[in-house]
Scaffold this active site. Structure first.
Site, PDB file in Angstrom:
ATOM      1  N   SER A  97     -10.587  -0.049   6.576  1.00  0.00           N
ATOM      2  CA  SER A  97      -9.945   0.019   5.259  1.00  0.00           C
ATOM      3  C   SER A  97      -9.302  -1.259   4.745  1.00  0.00           C
ATOM      4  CB  SER A  97      -8.896   1.126   5.248  1.00  0.00           C
ATOM      5  OG  SER A  97      -9.537   2.343   5.026  1.00  0.00           O
ATOM      6  N   LYS A 105       0.859  -1.197   0.000  1.00  0.00           N
ATOM      7  CA  LYS A 105       0.000   0.000   0.000  1.00  0.00           C
ATOM      8  C   LYS A 105       0.887   1.237   0.000  1.00  0.00           C
ATOM      9  CE  LYS A 105      -4.009   1.986   2.461  1.00  0.00           C
ATOM     10  NZ  LYS A 105      -4.986   1.814   3.556  1.00  0.00           N
ATOM     11  N   SER A 136      -9.950   2.202   2.356  1.00  0.00           N
ATOM     12  CA  SER A 136      -8.964   2.910   1.566  1.00  0.00           C
ATOM     13  C   SER A 136      -7.965   1.977   0.873  1.00  0.00           C
ATOM     14  CB  SER A 136      -8.206   3.890   2.460  1.00  0.00           C
ATOM     15  OG  SER A 136      -7.430   3.193   3.416  1.00  0.00           O
TER      16      SER A 136
HETATM   17  N1  GLN Z   1     -13.713   4.697   5.650  1.00  0.00           N
HETATM   18  C1  GLN Z   1     -13.041   5.083   6.853  1.00  0.00           C
HETATM   19  C2  GLN Z   1     -12.629   6.529   6.776  1.00  0.00           C
HETATM   20  O1  GLN Z   1     -12.842   7.116   5.773  1.00  0.00           O
HETATM   21  C3  GLN Z   1     -11.905   4.169   7.142  1.00  0.00           C
HETATM   22  C4  GLN Z   1     -10.610   4.555   6.552  1.00  0.00           C
HETATM   23  C5  GLN Z   1      -9.481   3.679   6.994  1.00  0.00           C
HETATM   24  O2  GLN Z   1      -9.677   2.648   7.645  1.00  0.00           O
HETATM   25  N2  GLN Z   1      -8.275   4.076   6.625  1.00  0.00           N
HETATM   26  O3  GLN Z   1     -12.098   7.073   7.678  1.00  0.00           O
END
Ligand code: GLN
Length: 488
Positions: free
Chosen positions: A177, A76, A153
């Site tokens: 995410s 990532k 994400s």
């Molecule tokens: N969808 C969540 C957010 O926007 C989780 C993001 C994440 O886990 N990095 O914060």
């Protein structure tokens, strides 16, 4: 070769039936073929990959093979990689080349993996569809003509693994995410116990929640990757000094008269989910019962307030973490008339809308007028949720629940920020509590798309979480071979 699991590939590498060089080339060809369409990678590290593969082949030949020697992976693009651009999918860091290696990526080097490249994500990991990426959204390989989201994400990682553009990948999970993207791409991913994997060198979003974890096509593969990435790191002050005794392949936790109490969260019962999700979840629960598991109802009274608490705590921490991007110390710089003007212009140009929204919310809830009513209140809710999980685990060994409400949605869905935030309902509570949670495919919906469910455990019970996930995987039988997904 593309359809092999990591476990199978390791056997073939060991027996010299295939070489790491061949395996790597096959994946690079795949990237050439599909990355232009799927946009899973921001940066492809072709030469590095071939060099890693040659080194792995030499070690295997000399009988010095490491845990994951020769396995091609995606990283990532939130993990700093020495000499390789690390963007966090932001214009702010578009040209940032770190001089250091994150602990997680170093551990994968130490395990002998081959780095294929850096995968796409939401900008600074803030989002749910990977649409906030400065480099455009990755596409879900399932029914790819429909341009569905691969989730966020860590959507570049799930797109790459599902399409066979790598065998496994890293993700980070701050509020879901890893788990949400895995659930809509037919993959397995675990958010380990907070502190089990090091955050050092991982671009910070919300430090008390950020948790690096692995993504792959099978539970055993995820377990292998977790073995490589977990471990105490003196460079991360919140890293846990805990020795994860993780044997692979995972042993059954059910059957042969073994006793296991599985909890179902009462408060989730009235949350609206798709008919398919409901049916498949119930099917998997009755499968576990048929193996001798005892299923009981547990209560996490404040779990439906987790979303509200998360969307105060995460932005608060983000506003503080992202203050460092000022055009002076890191990243993009837009020259202004004085130093404050440079700060303003650099930040205005460097960040996208969602990141700005989070920083504004975060700054507001930390202001002296709001601190007590918003931030402290959210911190209390967080504590209550963590305590409730602890109590629930007095009455059961593991908990199961859906990973999301339904299947992958089109990338061009028109939703408000709050509607996106609401998609995290099933995942954020585990981050607030710090407990491990794995998303595993639970079956296929009528529309031909995969669905996932979670196994949640108490702190540091990651191994049992994976063991139960493996049983669910076996019952669900989701065919997630890349050639099948891509219709080849
Ligand atoms: N969808 C969540 C957010 O926007 C989780 C993001 C994440 O886990 N990095 O914060």
């Amino acid at each position: 070769m593309i359809d092999l699991s990591i476990t199978e590939a390791l056997q073939k590498l060991q027996s010299r039936e295939i070489s790491a060089t061949e395996l790597t080339r096959a994946h690079l060809d795949r990237i050439d073929k599909y990355n232009p369409e799927l946009n899973a990678y921001i940066t492809v590290t072709r030469e590095r990959a071939m060099a890693d593969a040659a080194a792995a082949d030499a070690r295997i030949k000399n009988g010095n093979a490491r845990l994951l020697d020769g396995i091609p992976i995606g990283m990532k693009d939130l993990f700093a990689t020495r000499g390789i651009r690390t963007t966090a999918a932001s214009h702010m860091l578009e040209n940032f080349i770190p001089e250091y290696e994150s602990t997680v990526s170093q551990k994968f080097i130490d395990a002998g993996t081959v780095l294929l490249g850096k995968t796409n994500l939401d900008e600074f990991a803030m989002g749910t569809f990977s649409k906030t990426s400065y480099f455009g959204a990755p596409v879900n390989p399932w029914q790819r003509e429909k341009h569905l989201t691969a989730g966020g994400s860590s959507g570049g990682s799930t797109s790459a693994v599902a399409a066979g553009m790598c065998m496994g990948a890293t993700g980070t999970d701050t509020g879901g995410s890893i788990r949400f993207p895995c659930s809509i791409t037919g993959l397995v991913g675990i958010k380990p116990t907070y502190g089990l994997s090091s955050r050092w060198g991982c671009v910070a979003f919300a430090s008390s929640l950020d948790t690096p974890g692995p993504i792959a096509r099978t539970v055993d593969d995820v377990a292998l990757l977790l073995r490589a990435m977990a471990g105490h790191d003196p460079k991360d002050s919140t890293s846990a000094d805990f020795n994860l005794n993780l044997e692979t392949p995972l042993k059954p936790i059910l059957g042969d008269g073994k006793k296991l109490r599985i909890g179902i969260i009462k408060e989730f019962a009235n949350v609206k989910i798709s008919e398919d999700m409901k049916t498949l979840f119930e099917k998997r629960v009755s499968d576990l019962k048929s193996m001798g598991a005892e299923v009981i109802e547990v209560s996490i009274p404040n779990i439906l307030d987790a979303l509200a608490a998360y969307y105060i705590i995460a932005p608060a921490e983000a506003s503080s973490n992202l203050a460092r991007y000022d055009g002076v110390r890191y990243g993009l710089r837009v020259e202004g008339s004085d130093v404050y003007d440079t700060f303003k212009k650099s930040r205005a140009a460097g960040f996208g809308d969602e990141v700005k929204r989070r920083m504004i919310i975060g700054t507001a809830v930390l202001s002296s007028e709001s601190y007590e009513v918003y931030f402290m209140q959210a911190a209390r809710v967080r504590r209550m949720i963590a305590d409730a999980f602890n109590r629930a685990f007095d009455g059961c060994d593991l908990i199961v629940c859906p990973s999301g409400a339904g299947t992958a949605m089109p990338l061009d869905s028109d939703m408000t920020p709050l509607e996106y935030y609401a998609l995290d309902l099933f995942t954020v509570a585990m981050n607030l509590a710090g407990v491990p949670a794995c998303s595993v495919p639970c079956g296929m919906a009528q529309n031909g798309l995969p669905l996932g469910m979670q196994v949640v455990g108490k702190m540091f019970d990651d191994v049992r979480v994976l063991q139960l996930a493996k049983h669910i995987e076996q019952f669900a039988c989701v065919d997630n071979r890349p050639t099948k997904i891509m219709g080849e």
